[in-house]
Design an enzyme around this catalytic site. Structure first.
Site, mmCIF file in Angstrom:
data_model
loop_
_atom_site.group_PDB
_atom_site.id
_atom_site.type_symbol
_atom_site.label_atom_id
_atom_site.label_comp_id
_atom_site.label_asym_id
_atom_site.label_seq_id
_atom_site.Cartn_x
_atom_site.Cartn_y
_atom_site.Cartn_z
ATOM 1 N N TYR A 110 -3.374 -7.226 -3.278
ATOM 2 C CA TYR A 110 -2.041 -7.469 -2.720
ATOM 3 C C TYR A 110 -1.068 -7.902 -3.815
ATOM 4 O O TYR A 110 0.087 -7.462 -3.861
ATOM 5 C CB TYR A 110 -2.147 -8.540 -1.636
ATOM 6 N N ALA A 111 -1.539 -8.748 -4.734
ATOM 7 C CA ALA A 111 -0.686 -9.202 -5.837
ATOM 8 C C ALA A 111 -0.268 -8.028 -6.715
ATOM 9 O O ALA A 111 0.883 -7.954 -7.162
ATOM 10 C CB ALA A 111 -1.424 -10.247 -6.674
ATOM 11 N N ALA A 112 -1.193 -7.107 -6.964
ATOM 12 C CA ALA A 112 -0.874 -5.941 -7.789
ATOM 13 C C ALA A 112 0.217 -5.101 -7.136
ATOM 14 O O ALA A 112 1.148 -4.624 -7.803
ATOM 15 C CB ALA A 112 -2.128 -5.097 -8.016
ATOM 16 N N ALA A 113 0.115 -4.925 -5.815
ATOM 17 C CA ALA A 113 1.114 -4.125 -5.107
ATOM 18 C C ALA A 113 2.487 -4.799 -5.137
ATOM 19 O O ALA A 113 3.507 -4.159 -5.421
ATOM 20 C CB ALA A 113 0.666 -3.902 -3.667
ATOM 21 N N LYS A 114 2.517 -6.084 -4.844
ATOM 22 C CA LYS A 114 3.799 -6.790 -4.775
ATOM 23 C C LYS A 114 4.409 -7.018 -6.154
ATOM 24 O O LYS A 114 5.635 -6.996 -6.317
ATOM 25 C CB LYS A 114 3.625 -8.121 -4.036
#
Length: 201
Positions: A110-114
């Site tokens: 999720y951190a990579a996407a955001k």
């Protein structure tokens, strides 16, 4: 907030994006400022997560949130560029998150996407500025369905860590979004605006 046509928010799924792009009308002829006082605005938001520790997760789970969350703003923004250029102005407002800014244990995917949305926002801001288009992002901390799915005890612990002591109602994001979409924000681009009750301090 009124959103100028033809760009609107949409579901972050690929199927939903494809439907949106097929329905997107041809760029209108330029209008005088007083005929259409609100800049054409694209607002993108989406969230998908599969929390798990990186060392224990399957490779597919590790990257699953990236295409779901991170790719659609690019496709939608590209589709709206002809309209922005025809109007000589425009607004793109993306939604990132605290996790995208600071990281969070168990949320590498999720951190990579955001975080990717932040990079996209800043790069696109540089590319589209010459067309009168601003590209910004907000980092909200609102009581969404994703937050509601967290167990009560853990959610209370998270709320206690917020300086203002609570999650925001989603409607409290509207003022920030409306401002970034307005003519008053015409010289603001490439920024990430935290609307998070102070959690990112």
């Amino acid at each position: 907030m009124t959103v100028g046509p033809p760009c609107r928010s949409t579901t972050p799924t690929r199927k939903g994006t494809d439907v949106f792009l097929r329905r997107l009308p041809r760029p209108p002829r330029p209008l005088e400022q007083d005929q259409h006082p609100i800049p054409p605005t694209l607002f993108t938001t989406g969230g998908s997560y599969n929390d798990t520790n990186l060392a224990k997760t399957l490779s597919s789970a590790c990257t699953s949130a990236v295409p779901k969350v991170g790719q659609q703003p690019g496709r939608l923004t590209r589709a709206c560029v002809p309209t922005f250029r025809a109007q000589g102005r425009g607004r793109v407002i993306n939604v990132t998150s605290y996790t995208g800014l600071h990281g969070n244990v168990g949320q590498a995917n999720y951190a990579a996407a955001k975080a990717g949305i932040i990079g996209f926002t800043k790069t696109t801001a540089k590319e589209l500025a010459r067309f009168g288009v601003t590209v910004n992002a907000i980092s909200p901390n609102a009581e969404t369905r994703m937050i509601a799915s967290i167990p009560d005890e853990k959610r209370a612990e998270l709320a206690a860590a917020i300086p203002m002591g609570r999650f925001a109602d989603p409607s409290e994001m509207c003022a920030a979004i409306g401002f970034l979409a307005s003519d008053e924000a015409a010289y603001i681009t490439g920024v990430v605006l935290p609307v998070d009750g102070g959690i990112s301090i």
